[in-house]
Design a protein around this motif. Structure first.
Motif, PDB file in Angstrom:
ATOM      1  N   GLY A   1       0.799  -1.212   0.000  1.00 29.18           N
ATOM      2  CA  GLY A   1       0.000   0.000   0.000  1.00 29.18           C
ATOM      3  C   GLY A   1       0.833   1.264   0.000  1.00 29.18           C
TER       4      GLY A   1
ATOM      5  N   ARG B   1     -11.248   0.867  -3.867  1.00 28.20           N
ATOM      6  CA  ARG B   1     -10.638   1.951  -4.635  1.00 28.20           C
ATOM      7  C   ARG B   1     -11.686   2.998  -5.011  1.00 28.20           C
ATOM      8  NH1 ARG B   1      -8.317   1.985 -10.216  1.00 28.20           N
ATOM      9  NH2 ARG B   1      -9.367  -0.009 -10.466  1.00 28.20           N
TER      10      ARG B   1
ATOM     11  N   SER C   1      -4.024   3.750  -1.258  1.00 28.60           N
ATOM     12  CA  SER C   1      -4.076   2.609  -2.165  1.00 28.60           C
ATOM     13  C   SER C   1      -3.568   1.378  -1.425  1.00 28.60           C
ATOM     14  CB  SER C   1      -3.206   2.865  -3.406  1.00 28.60           C
ATOM     15  OG  SER C   1      -3.140   1.703  -4.214  1.00 28.60           O
TER      16      SER C   1
END
Length: 415
Positions: free
Chosen positions: A71, A159, A153
């Motif tokens: 991430g 998302r 992310s």
């Protein structure tokens, strides 16, 4: 926890949405801007200083932690700006048959977006959350989603693809999660909702735990604040992703143990210290995770008025059973019979108790939760491997030639 009923009145769990947030103050329609293009945004929408979101997101996290390496957090949102006309067309004029769910923010619709119309690309399925003009959440939650989810992310976070902020219309566009919410699969009955097997429940728990661990490991810690089964969405392969960041907050500053804020969330999942004092700790999220872990173990909702009064609150009823290995079978979901390793189930029950500890400092970190769940999953895998070896033809032949074979026992009895 009964004293939080008024503070959280009307909060509804559902598949594509979240709990109600505070009525936004000082955010009038005049502050909204009209967009007419589909370019990426800048950070102008943010009410949070970009210095709190650094590209090097990890503080105190090992580079061996997969949930950290996978991430990252951007300094500003990188989102596509949609026009209202685009999204209205994508959702077929927001017809009732395109509705995926509804919450305090408004309805969520299934839509189809052309990623690259010039090249004739296939339309991508998306989920579009549309603000109800009468919603009490309004701009505040909308902006929180952009500020947090627009910058984060991670494989276990839904998302956010873009947004629309046009006149009085506020919309958010997400990736589509084909299997819906964990809540539906745990508690709904019917042909399309078959009982989740033990191995799949572990997979979902581990993924959701990794998502929380990533939020907690960022340089400026993020407290999710509304962890519950309805906010865990599943893709077509049952990979879990956390959704709805409308209540997310930054963790305490250096030297502080907590942040103080208005009590928001969902009754039954909120940590007791937060409900009683408004003190929000990073480990308040761990308590919510413990509630969901308990729901997964027993297949029952955290709160259910249809149950007998002593069982209405799942946590209160289940705690004594979790600590007793012999009584644990009374608690486990009957649909899981024969699927789980008994020692693994007891380890999961012990982990649940630790997450539900009354004091935040007594709860494990989400990194420790991930490690514990992975060990339980490995325990099941090892058990399967042993069974496969035992049942293999070569092992069967070996047992036939063994001194402990039926033939040898017959000879022994003859002697």
């Amino acid at each position: 926890m009964g004293n939080c009923a008024s503070a959280m009145d009307g909060l509804i769990p559902w598949g594509w949405g979240g709990a109600k947030a505070a009525n936004p103050a000082g955010m009038s329609a005049s502050k909204r801007t009209t967009s007419s293009s589909t370019t990426a945004t800048t950070g102008k929408l943010s009410t949070v200083s970009t210095s709190t979101f650094m590209a090097s997101t990890v503080s105190g996290g090992s580079t061996d932690d997969g949930y950290v390496e996978d991430g990252h957090i951007l300094e500003s949102p990188n989102l596509r700006i949609f026009t209202f006309a685009e999204l209205r067309s994508a959702c077929k004029n927001f017809k009732p048959e395109t509705v995926l769910g509804e919450g305090g923010f408004g309805k969520v619709y299934k839509g189809w977006i052309d990623v690259n119309p010039a090249k004739g690309s296939t339309a991508m399925v998306v989920a579009v959350k549309k603000l109800n003009p009468e919603s009490v959440q309004g701009m505040e939650q909308w902006q929180s989603e952009v500020n947090f989810l627009g910058r984060i992310s991670h494989p276990n976070l839904v998302r956010l693809l873009g947004y629309c902020m046009e006149d009085n219309e506020l919309l958010l566009v997400y990736e589509f999660m084909a299997k819906g919410s964990l809540e539906n699969h745990l508690f709904r009955r019917g042909a399309i909702y078959e009982p989740l097997p033990w191995s799949l429940r572990l997979k979902i728990l581990i993924g959701a735990a990794r998502g929380l661990a990533f939020l907690h490991s960022s340089e400026k810690q993020i407290i999710y604040r509304d962890f519950k089964a309805s906010n865990i969405l599943l893709d077509s392969h049952f990979n879990p992703k956390l959704s709805d960041f409308g209540l997310a907050k930054h963790g305490p500053d250096d030297g502080e143990s907590h942040v103080t804020t208005r009590v928001m969330g969902t009754y039954g999942y909120a940590a007791p210290e937060y409900v009683s004092t408004g003190h929000l700790y990073v480990k308040s999220d761990v308590y919510g995770f413990g509630v969901v872990l308990l729901e997964i173990l027993c297949g029952l909702r955290a709160l259910d008025p249809s149950r007998p009064s002593e069982k209405l609150n799942l946590v209160n009823w289940a705690k004594p059973l979790l600590s007793d290995r012999r009584r644990l079978t009374q608690l486990m979901d009957s649909r899981l019979e024969g699927q789980y390793h008994a020692r693994g189930a007891f380890r999961a029950a012990q982990l649940t108790l630790k997450c539900l500890a009354g004091e935040p400092k007594s709860r494990p970190s989400m990194k420790e939760v991930v490690e514990a769940l992975e060990q339980i999953e490995a325990m099941k895998s090892k058990s399967k491997s042993r069974e496969a070896r035992r049942d293999s033809p070569s092992m069967a032949r070996g047992r036939g030639n063994s001194p402990r074979s039926d033939g040898s026992r017959t000879n022994s009895r003859g002697r």
